[in-house]
Design an enzyme around this catalytic site. Structure first.
Site, PDB file in Angstrom:
ATOM      1  N   ASN A   9       0.884  -1.172   0.000  1.00  0.00           N
ATOM      2  CA  ASN A   9       0.000   0.000   0.000  1.00  0.00           C
ATOM      3  C   ASN A   9       0.920   1.220   0.000  1.00  0.00           C
ATOM      4  O   ASN A   9       1.506   1.552   1.025  1.00  0.00           O
ATOM      5  CB  ASN A   9      -0.887  -0.017   1.250  1.00  0.00           C
ATOM      6  CG  ASN A   9      -1.699   1.261   1.377  1.00  0.00           C
ATOM      7  OD1 ASN A   9      -1.793   2.044   0.432  1.00  0.00           O
ATOM      8  ND2 ASN A   9      -2.272   1.482   2.552  1.00  0.00           N
ATOM      9  N   TRP A  10       1.040   1.818  -1.152  1.00  0.00           N
ATOM     10  CA  TRP A  10       2.004   2.934  -1.283  1.00  0.00           C
ATOM     11  C   TRP A  10       1.490   4.217  -0.648  1.00  0.00           C
ATOM     12  O   TRP A  10       2.233   5.170  -0.502  1.00  0.00           O
ATOM     13  CB  TRP A  10       2.311   3.172  -2.769  1.00  0.00           C
ATOM     14  CG  TRP A  10       3.117   2.090  -3.427  1.00  0.00           C
ATOM     15  CD1 TRP A  10       3.406   0.839  -2.936  1.00  0.00           C
ATOM     16  CD2 TRP A  10       3.750   2.158  -4.719  1.00  0.00           C
ATOM     17  NE1 TRP A  10       4.167   0.132  -3.833  1.00  0.00           N
ATOM     18  CE2 TRP A  10       4.388   0.921  -4.947  1.00  0.00           C
ATOM     19  CE3 TRP A  10       3.813   3.136  -5.710  1.00  0.00           C
ATOM     20  CZ2 TRP A  10       5.112   0.648  -6.111  1.00  0.00           C
ATOM     21  CZ3 TRP A  10       4.524   2.866  -6.877  1.00  0.00           C
ATOM     22  CH2 TRP A  10       5.175   1.633  -7.066  1.00  0.00           C
ATOM     23  N   LYS A  11       0.213   4.251  -0.325  1.00  0.00           N
ATOM     24  CA  LYS A  11      -0.406   5.452   0.268  1.00  0.00           C
ATOM     25  C   LYS A  11      -0.146   6.668  -0.626  1.00  0.00           C
ATOM     26  O   LYS A  11      -0.124   6.539  -1.836  1.00  0.00           O
ATOM     27  CB  LYS A  11       0.101   5.669   1.690  1.00  0.00           C
ATOM     28  CG  LYS A  11       0.008   4.412   2.551  1.00  0.00           C
ATOM     29  CD  LYS A  11       0.142   4.690   4.000  1.00  0.00           C
ATOM     30  CE  LYS A  11       0.161   3.386   4.764  1.00  0.00           C
ATOM     31  NZ  LYS A  11      -0.021   3.543   6.177  1.00  0.00           N
ATOM     32  N   HIS A  94      -9.551   1.167   4.182  1.00  0.00           N
ATOM     33  CA  HIS A  94      -8.322   1.321   4.975  1.00  0.00           C
ATOM     34  C   HIS A  94      -8.624   2.250   6.146  1.00  0.00           C
ATOM     35  O   HIS A  94      -9.413   3.185   6.025  1.00  0.00           O
ATOM     36  CB  HIS A  94      -7.206   1.907   4.091  1.00  0.00           C
ATOM     37  CG  HIS A  94      -5.878   1.846   4.774  1.00  0.00           C
ATOM     38  ND1 HIS A  94      -5.481   2.790   5.692  1.00  0.00           N
ATOM     39  CD2 HIS A  94      -4.853   0.958   4.681  1.00  0.00           C
ATOM     40  CE1 HIS A  94      -4.267   2.481   6.136  1.00  0.00           C
ATOM     41  NE2 HIS A  94      -3.871   1.367   5.548  1.00  0.00           N
ATOM     42  N   GLU A  96      -7.121   4.639   7.345  1.00  0.00           N
ATOM     43  CA  GLU A  96      -6.896   6.067   7.068  1.00  0.00           C
ATOM     44  C   GLU A  96      -8.089   6.671   6.333  1.00  0.00           C
ATOM     45  O   GLU A  96      -8.446   7.828   6.541  1.00  0.00           O
ATOM     46  CB  GLU A  96      -5.589   6.230   6.276  1.00  0.00           C
ATOM     47  CG  GLU A  96      -4.379   5.980   7.175  1.00  0.00           C
ATOM     48  CD  GLU A  96      -3.149   5.445   6.470  1.00  0.00           C
ATOM     49  OE1 GLU A  96      -3.070   5.533   5.233  1.00  0.00           O
ATOM     50  OE2 GLU A  96      -2.263   4.917   7.173  1.00  0.00           O
ATOM     51  N   GLU A 166      -5.868  -5.208   9.984  1.00  0.00           N
ATOM     52  CA  GLU A 166      -4.841  -4.213  10.274  1.00  0.00           C
ATOM     53  C   GLU A 166      -5.153  -3.490  11.586  1.00  0.00           C
ATOM     54  O   GLU A 166      -5.949  -2.529  11.593  1.00  0.00           O
ATOM     55  CB  GLU A 166      -4.791  -3.171   9.156  1.00  0.00           C
ATOM     56  CG  GLU A 166      -4.437  -3.746   7.807  1.00  0.00           C
ATOM     57  CD  GLU A 166      -3.775  -2.694   6.925  1.00  0.00           C
ATOM     58  OE1 GLU A 166      -2.628  -2.893   6.550  1.00  0.00           O
ATOM     59  OE2 GLU A 166      -4.413  -1.663   6.643  1.00  0.00           O
ATOM     60  N   GLY A 172       1.979   1.926  10.685  1.00  0.00           N
ATOM     61  CA  GLY A 172       2.936   3.032  10.591  1.00  0.00           C
ATOM     62  C   GLY A 172       3.583   3.402  11.906  1.00  0.00           C
ATOM     63  O   GLY A 172       4.228   4.443  12.020  1.00  0.00           O
ATOM     64  N   SER A 212       2.959  -2.550  10.242  1.00  0.00           N
ATOM     65  CA  SER A 212       4.407  -2.588  10.491  1.00  0.00           C
ATOM     66  C   SER A 212       5.027  -3.950  10.186  1.00  0.00           C
ATOM     67  O   SER A 212       5.944  -4.401  10.875  1.00  0.00           O
ATOM     68  CB  SER A 212       4.733  -2.146  11.920  1.00  0.00           C
ATOM     69  OG  SER A 212       4.283  -0.817  12.136  1.00  0.00           O
ATOM     70  N   GLY A 233       2.701  -1.270   4.258  1.00  0.00           N
ATOM     71  CA  GLY A 233       2.792   0.160   3.980  1.00  0.00           C
ATOM     72  C   GLY A 233       4.239   0.568   3.769  1.00  0.00           C
ATOM     73  O   GLY A 233       4.807   0.396   2.688  1.00  0.00           O
ATOM     74  N   GLY A 234       4.853   1.081   4.830  1.00  0.00           N
ATOM     75  CA  GLY A 234       6.203   1.654   4.738  1.00  0.00           C
ATOM     76  C   GLY A 234       7.216   0.766   4.023  1.00  0.00           C
ATOM     77  O   GLY A 234       7.969   1.234   3.158  1.00  0.00           O
TER      78      GLY A 234
HETATM   79  C1  PEP Z   1      -0.946   0.025   5.851  1.00  0.00           C
HETATM   80  O1  PEP Z   1      -1.055   1.223   5.738  1.00  0.00           O
HETATM   81  O2  PEP Z   1      -1.771  -0.703   5.291  1.00  0.00           O
HETATM   82  C2  PEP Z   1       0.173  -0.509   6.631  1.00  0.00           C
HETATM   83  C3  PEP Z   1       0.118  -1.747   7.019  1.00  0.00           C
HETATM   84  O3  PEP Z   1       1.189   0.347   6.902  1.00  0.00           O
HETATM   85  P1  PEP Z   1       2.581  -0.012   7.621  1.00  0.00           P
HETATM   86  O4  PEP Z   1       3.084  -1.289   7.050  1.00  0.00           O
HETATM   87  O5  PEP Z   1       3.477   1.142   7.328  1.00  0.00           O
HETATM   88  O6  PEP Z   1       2.286  -0.152   9.087  1.00  0.00           O
END
Ligand code: PEP
Length: 247
Positions: A9-11, A94, A96, A166, A172, A212, A233-234
């Site tokens: 997920n590049w956001k 998501h 967010e 999640e 994050g 994470s 994500g990251g």
């Molecule tokens: C996400 O935004 O879906 C996510 C899992 O982010 P991260 O891996 O950065 O926690």
């Protein structure tokens, strides 16, 4: 046997040219025929990324979509636009989007149904806050999100979709759920789907963990029987993503 699915997920990261550079950087690192690999990218990156992944094992996902086919919805993207561009998956709900854009379960249920109608595979997200976890209502909350998100969805479609668990407190933050915590909820989601539909459907739906996930913890999380993949994500924005795919 459910096929593993690792999705990035590049956001709101990567301009179109940066996106193409990242696809090229990751190309050989994610080339694993045993895993479904998906890049969920910002809307403006979809066309160049679809072009850049041609001939590779990578599928492209959107991070969002609207529920109408076309019309006066300034700023929105329709599922037909995504399909025409070559998108296969779409992240729905998501945390967010729920938190910053006020998307509720009823609206997300419409998105799930619309995505399926158009041939897109939804990645439906659910997850509890830290407060809910500390209150001991994690599974009640998740079951409510799953039941609302899947209301009225046919079992054959549920069987083919993806659910991402999640925990909000892990997204994050660098705090990952333990593999036992993640397994417990992913199993709870499967049990909920079994109650709503049947065992066969619940055994077919793929459930990811997200929060994470990184090269250091992916193997342990992915060793759990009800965790079929990850939403990342990251760590999806760097070479480390390849290590997760191969974990
Ligand atoms: C996400 O935004 O879906 C996510 C899992 O982010 P991260 O891996 O950065 O926690």
């Amino acid at each position: 046997m459910r096929r593993r699915i690792i999705a990035g997920n590049w956001k709101m990261n990567k301009t179109p040219s940066e996106a193409v550079a990242l696809v090229n950087e990751l190309k050989n690192l994610v080339n694993n025929p045993e895993v479904d690999v998906v890049y969920c990218v910002p809307a403006i990156d979809i066309v160049p990324v679809c072009e850049a992944v041609k001939g590779t094992n990578v599928k492209v996902g959107a991070e969002n979509m609207y529920i109408e086919d076309k019309g006066a919805y300034t700023g929105e993207i329709s599922p037909d636009m995504l399909v025409d561009a070559g998108v296969s998956y779409v992240i729905i709900g998501h945390s967010e989007r729920r938190e910053y854009f006020g998307e509720d379960d009823e609206f997300l249920n419409l998105k799930v149904k619309k995505a399926i109608e158009k041939g897109l595979t939804p990645i439906l997200c659910c997850g509890e806050s830290l407060e809910q976890r500390e209150l001991g209502i994690t599974m009640d909350w998740i079951r409510m999100q799953i039941k609302s998100g899947l209301a009225g969805v046919d079992k054959k479609d549920v069987a083919n979709m993806v659910i991402a668990y999640e925990p909000i407190w892990a997204i994050g933050t660098g705090k990952t759920a333990t593999s036992d915590q993640a397994q417990e909820v992913c199993k709870g989601i499967r049990d909920c789907i079994s109650e709503m539909y049947d065992k066969e459907t619940s055994e077919s739906v793929r459930i990811q963990y997200g929060g994470s996930m990184n090269a250091g913890n992916a193997k342990e999380l992915l060793s759990k029987p009800d965790i079929d993949g990850g939403l990342i994500g990251g760590a999806s924005l760097k070479a480390e993503f390849g290590d997760i795919v191969n974990a």
